[in-house]
Design a protein around this motif. Structure first.
Motif, PDB file in Angstrom:
ATOM      1  N   ILE A  24      -4.619  -5.827  -9.686  1.00 38.57           N
ATOM      2  CA  ILE A  24      -4.587  -4.381  -9.911  1.00 38.57           C
ATOM      3  C   ILE A  24      -3.241  -4.009 -10.518  1.00 38.57           C
ATOM      4  O   ILE A  24      -2.264  -4.733 -10.342  1.00 38.57           O
ATOM      5  CB  ILE A  24      -4.851  -3.587  -8.615  1.00 38.57           C
ATOM      6  CG1 ILE A  24      -3.802  -3.900  -7.542  1.00 38.57           C
ATOM      7  CG2 ILE A  24      -6.258  -3.826  -8.105  1.00 38.57           C
ATOM      8  CD1 ILE A  24      -3.913  -3.058  -6.294  1.00 38.57           C
ATOM      9  N   ALA A  25      -3.225  -2.889 -11.225  1.00 39.61           N
ATOM     10  CA  ALA A  25      -1.994  -2.479 -11.900  1.00 39.61           C
ATOM     11  C   ALA A  25      -1.746  -0.998 -11.721  1.00 39.61           C
ATOM     12  O   ALA A  25      -2.673  -0.193 -11.772  1.00 39.61           O
ATOM     13  CB  ALA A  25      -2.090  -2.801 -13.386  1.00 39.61           C
ATOM     14  N   LEU A  26      -0.486  -0.659 -11.483  1.00 41.03           N
ATOM     15  CA  LEU A  26      -0.047   0.727 -11.564  1.00 41.03           C
ATOM     16  C   LEU A  26       0.129   1.018 -13.043  1.00 41.03           C
ATOM     17  O   LEU A  26       0.859   0.299 -13.730  1.00 41.03           O
ATOM     18  CB  LEU A  26       1.295   0.905 -10.857  1.00 41.03           C
ATOM     19  CG  LEU A  26       1.238   1.256  -9.388  1.00 41.03           C
ATOM     20  CD1 LEU A  26       2.610   1.137  -8.777  1.00 41.03           C
ATOM     21  CD2 LEU A  26       0.699   2.641  -9.188  1.00 41.03           C
ATOM     22  N   GLU A  31       3.250  10.306  -8.096  1.00 43.76           N
ATOM     23  CA  GLU A  31       3.923  10.754  -9.309  1.00 43.76           C
ATOM     24  C   GLU A  31       2.859  11.193 -10.322  1.00 43.76           C
ATOM     25  O   GLU A  31       1.738  10.714 -10.300  1.00 43.76           O
ATOM     26  CB  GLU A  31       4.730   9.610  -9.947  1.00 43.76           C
ATOM     27  CG  GLU A  31       5.883   9.125  -9.127  1.00 43.76           C
ATOM     28  CD  GLU A  31       6.590   7.950  -9.794  1.00 43.76           C
ATOM     29  OE1 GLU A  31       6.433   7.756 -11.015  1.00 43.76           O
ATOM     30  OE2 GLU A  31       7.273   7.222  -9.075  1.00 43.76           O
ATOM     31  N   LYS A  32       3.241  12.089 -11.191  1.00 41.87           N
ATOM     32  CA  LYS A  32       2.288  12.601 -12.161  1.00 41.87           C
ATOM     33  C   LYS A  32       1.916  11.528 -13.193  1.00 41.87           C
ATOM     34  O   LYS A  32       2.773  10.869 -13.752  1.00 41.87           O
ATOM     35  CB  LYS A  32       2.879  13.799 -12.887  1.00 41.87           C
ATOM     36  CG  LYS A  32       1.900  14.483 -13.786  1.00 41.87           C
ATOM     37  CD  LYS A  32       2.524  15.674 -14.462  1.00 41.87           C
ATOM     38  CE  LYS A  32       1.518  16.274 -15.426  1.00 41.87           C
ATOM     39  NZ  LYS A  32       2.151  17.001 -16.482  1.00 41.87           N
ATOM     40  N   GLY A  33       0.621  11.369 -13.422  1.00 35.30           N
ATOM     41  CA  GLY A  33       0.154  10.509 -14.501  1.00 35.30           C
ATOM     42  C   GLY A  33      -0.058   9.054 -14.157  1.00 35.30           C
ATOM     43  O   GLY A  33      -0.517   8.297 -14.994  1.00 35.30           O
ATOM     44  N   LEU A  34       0.273   8.619 -12.952  1.00 32.71           N
ATOM     45  CA  LEU A  34       0.062   7.215 -12.594  1.00 32.71           C
ATOM     46  C   LEU A  34      -1.287   7.031 -11.914  1.00 32.71           C
ATOM     47  O   LEU A  34      -1.726   7.882 -11.134  1.00 32.71           O
ATOM     48  CB  LEU A  34       1.154   6.706 -11.651  1.00 32.71           C
ATOM     49  CG  LEU A  34       2.457   6.258 -12.285  1.00 32.71           C
ATOM     50  CD1 LEU A  34       3.417   5.778 -11.217  1.00 32.71           C
ATOM     51  CD2 LEU A  34       2.239   5.178 -13.298  1.00 32.71           C
ATOM     52  N   ARG A  64       3.091   5.945  -2.857  1.00 32.19           N
ATOM     53  CA  ARG A  64       4.230   6.761  -3.307  1.00 32.19           C
ATOM     54  C   ARG A  64       4.239   6.905  -4.825  1.00 32.19           C
ATOM     55  O   ARG A  64       4.450   7.986  -5.357  1.00 32.19           O
ATOM     56  CB  ARG A  64       5.543   6.131  -2.855  1.00 32.19           C
ATOM     57  CG  ARG A  64       5.952   6.474  -1.451  1.00 32.19           C
ATOM     58  CD  ARG A  64       7.409   6.113  -1.189  1.00 32.19           C
ATOM     59  NE  ARG A  64       7.763   4.747  -1.569  1.00 32.19           N
ATOM     60  CZ  ARG A  64       7.622   3.683  -0.776  1.00 32.19           C
ATOM     61  NH1 ARG A  64       7.130   3.824   0.445  1.00 32.19           N
ATOM     62  NH2 ARG A  64       7.977   2.485  -1.185  1.00 32.19           N
ATOM     63  N   ARG A  65       4.001   5.793  -5.533  1.00 40.08           N
ATOM     64  CA  ARG A  65       4.056   5.814  -6.993  1.00 40.08           C
ATOM     65  C   ARG A  65       2.892   6.591  -7.597  1.00 40.08           C
ATOM     66  O   ARG A  65       3.045   7.241  -8.630  1.00 40.08           O
ATOM     67  CB  ARG A  65       4.061   4.389  -7.552  1.00 40.08           C
ATOM     68  CG  ARG A  65       5.207   3.506  -7.106  1.00 40.08           C
ATOM     69  CD  ARG A  65       6.457   3.552  -7.933  1.00 40.08           C
ATOM     70  NE  ARG A  65       6.327   3.536  -9.348  1.00 40.08           N
ATOM     71  CZ  ARG A  65       6.318   2.458 -10.133  1.00 40.08           C
ATOM     72  NH1 ARG A  65       6.411   1.262  -9.592  1.00 40.08           N
ATOM     73  NH2 ARG A  65       6.233   2.572 -11.442  1.00 40.08           N
ATOM     74  N   VAL A  66       1.718   6.543  -6.954  1.00 43.28           N
ATOM     75  CA  VAL A  66       0.550   7.264  -7.465  1.00 43.28           C
ATOM     76  C   VAL A  66       0.742   8.770  -7.328  1.00 43.28           C
ATOM     77  O   VAL A  66       0.211   9.544  -8.136  1.00 43.28           O
ATOM     78  CB  VAL A  66      -0.739   6.789  -6.756  1.00 43.28           C
ATOM     79  CG1 VAL A  66      -1.899   7.730  -6.992  1.00 43.28           C
ATOM     80  CG2 VAL A  66      -1.106   5.395  -7.234  1.00 43.28           C
ATOM     81  N   ILE A  80       0.840  -1.202   0.000  1.00 47.93           N
ATOM     82  CA  ILE A  80       0.000   0.000   0.000  1.00 47.93           C
ATOM     83  C   ILE A  80       0.873   1.249   0.000  1.00 47.93           C
ATOM     84  O   ILE A  80       0.621   2.193  -0.756  1.00 47.93           O
ATOM     85  CB  ILE A  80      -0.953  -0.004   1.211  1.00 47.93           C
ATOM     86  CG1 ILE A  80      -1.982  -1.126   1.069  1.00 47.93           C
ATOM     87  CG2 ILE A  80      -1.651   1.343   1.354  1.00 47.93           C
ATOM     88  CD1 ILE A  80      -2.862  -1.327   2.267  1.00 47.93           C
ATOM     89  N   ASP A  81       1.930   1.259   0.826  1.00 45.50           N
ATOM     90  CA  ASP A  81       2.831   2.411   0.875  1.00 45.50           C
ATOM     91  C   ASP A  81       3.528   2.630  -0.463  1.00 45.50           C
ATOM     92  O   ASP A  81       3.664   3.762  -0.928  1.00 45.50           O
ATOM     93  CB  ASP A  81       3.865   2.240   1.985  1.00 45.50           C
ATOM     94  CG  ASP A  81       3.246   2.286   3.380  1.00 45.50           C
ATOM     95  OD1 ASP A  81       2.116   2.809   3.508  1.00 45.50           O
ATOM     96  OD2 ASP A  81       3.887   1.791   4.323  1.00 45.50           O
TER      97      ASP A  81
END
Length: 159
Positions: free
Chosen positions: A122-124, A101-104, A97-99, A92-93
């Protein structure tokens, strides 16, 4: 009673692979009510408008449509309610963090039963531009044409 083995696919989100570049995938469990499980076992679900939101250090699946169970009573569930995802704290952490970021974004790709338990893949993912989508279509068409040519050659029909 025999325990269910293997993986039984309930629903796939093919549009997500067309609209997004998939970067990372995760398998998450789902917190469901009894009528939701029965409806899923009947093979009824739609992931098209679904997405994942991280709220107060918990992952939630939103926008997924699991229709009401036809033989359900007053205990039936709402078709598009929030559903909690079961993930490890580190996952989850990392997703959070990755979300940031812009556009994810996080989208559901597949809903299935694995050894009798409901799971969601689920996918990033990063959104594709219009020209990326056209490129995907052209690539798919080229692959289809080469497969057809190979099949004709194997059958001895020539080009």
């Amino acid at each position: 009673m025999v325990k269910e083995q293997g993986r039984t696919m309930v629903a796939q989100n093919k549009k997500a692979r067309y609209d997004f570049h998939v970067e990372d995938t995760y398998e998450a469990g789902l917190v469901l009510t009894g009528t939701e499980v029965k409806s899923l076992r009947a093979g009824r679900a739609s992931l098209v408008d679904g997405f994942v939101d991280i709220d107060a250090d918990e992952a939630w699946l939103l926008g997924v449509h699991i229709p009401e169970y036809t033989q359900g009573t007053w205990t039936n569930h709402a078709a598009r309610r929030r559903r909690k995802l079961l993930l490890h704290r580190e996952q989850i952490d990392k997703i959070e963090r990755r979300v940031s970021e812009k556009g994810l974004t996080v989208v559901p790709l597949a809903l299935y039963f694995k050894d009798g338990r409901a799971k969601v893949e689920i996918a990033l993912a990063r959104g594709k531009k219009t020209w990326d989508k056209r490129h995907s279509i052209a690539e798919r068409q080229a692959n289809r044409e080469t497969e057809q040519a190979v099949g004709r050659r194997l059958k001895g029909m020539g080009d």
